[in-house]
Each structure stands twice: as structure tokens, then as C-alpha cells.
Scaffold this active site. Structure first.
Site, short mmCIF file in Angstrom:
data_model
loop_
_atom_site.label_atom_id
_atom_site.label_comp_id
_atom_site.label_asym_id
_atom_site.label_seq_id
_atom_site.Cartn_x
_atom_site.Cartn_y
_atom_site.Cartn_z
N SER A 13 35.81 -78.57 21.81
CA SER A 13 35.21 -79.61 20.76
C SER A 13 35.57 -79.21 19.37
O SER A 13 36.02 -80.05 18.54
CB SER A 13 33.79 -79.85 21.06
OG SER A 13 32.93 -78.46 20.75
N TYR A 14 35.71 -77.84 18.94
CA TYR A 14 36.20 -77.22 17.91
C TYR A 14 37.40 -77.36 17.49
O TYR A 14 37.86 -77.95 16.52
CB TYR A 14 35.64 -75.74 17.69
CG TYR A 14 36.07 -75.22 16.45
CD1 TYR A 14 35.33 -75.44 15.22
CD2 TYR A 14 37.26 -74.24 16.23
CE1 TYR A 14 35.63 -74.67 14.05
CE2 TYR A 14 37.29 -73.71 15.04
CZ TYR A 14 36.41 -74.04 13.79
OH TYR A 14 36.95 -73.28 12.82
#
Length: 109
Positions: A13-14
Site C-alpha cells: 500500500s505504501y
């Protein structure tokens, strides 16, 4: 490009959000430059904040991180502030769509 050179490990997600910011920065720079609006981004490295306190407290991981940063230290939030002031100043009037790494040289390695 800063966001294509580091993908991260176990942080999908990052990594996806970093790539999204890069694309949005370029898109908006293209759309708004002719209107006199500068759109750029800052890509911080390891910055000493509450968010990174656990990494800083982990003696082994902290040492590994600092050994990898050519500057040999964690960044200070003021390091990001200085970059933001520059990008917001007249000195950056002809800078559009740039992603400025403020990482103590992390990406230079």
C-alpha cells in the site's frame, strides 16, 4: 525517478501510494504549469518522527538504516521544511513536476 527506484518490501500500500503521488505530481504539473502554478513533490527518506520511533528504538534496525544513509543520520522534520520553502519560493519558478528526494543521500547509493 525517485518513486521507481525504490519499491519497498512487504509494504504494497505504501509503494502504491508513492507511485500514485508521482503520477499525480506529473499530471498536475502538465495541466497547471501554463497557468503559473508549480506542482512538485517531496520524497522524504527516514525522518525522525513519532511514526518512526519504533525503528529508531530498535538498536539493530536503527544501525542498519543509518549505515545505509550516506549522511549517516536520520533526517529532521526541518530538513523537509527547508525543501518545501525552496519549492514554494521564486527560486523554483521554473521547476514543474519534480520529485525532490530529501533523504540524506539514500537514493544516491
Amino acid at each position: 525517478d525517485v518513486y521507481k527506484r525504490q519499491g519497498g518490501i512487504r509494504v504494497p500500500s505504501y509503494t502504491a501510494s508513492k507511485s500514485g503521488i508521482a503520477g499525480l505530481t506529473r499530471l498536475l504539473a502538465n495541466e497547471w504549469a501554463a497557468k503559473g502554478v508549480n506542482v512538485n513533490a517531496i520524497a522524504p527518506g527516514y525522518i525522525a518522527t513519532n511514526n518512526t520511533a519504533a525503528l529508531q528504538a530498535d538498536e539493530t534496525r536503527n544501525r542498519q538504516i543509518q549505515e545505509r544513509i550516506p549522511a549517516g543520520r536520520w533526517g529532521d522534520p526541518g530538513d523537509i521544511g527547508g525543501a518545501a520553502v525552496f519549492l514554494a519560493s521564486a527560486a523554483a519558478n521554473y521547476i514543474h513536476g519534480h520529485i525532490l528526494a530529501v533523504d540524506g543521500g539514500w537514493l544516491a547509493r
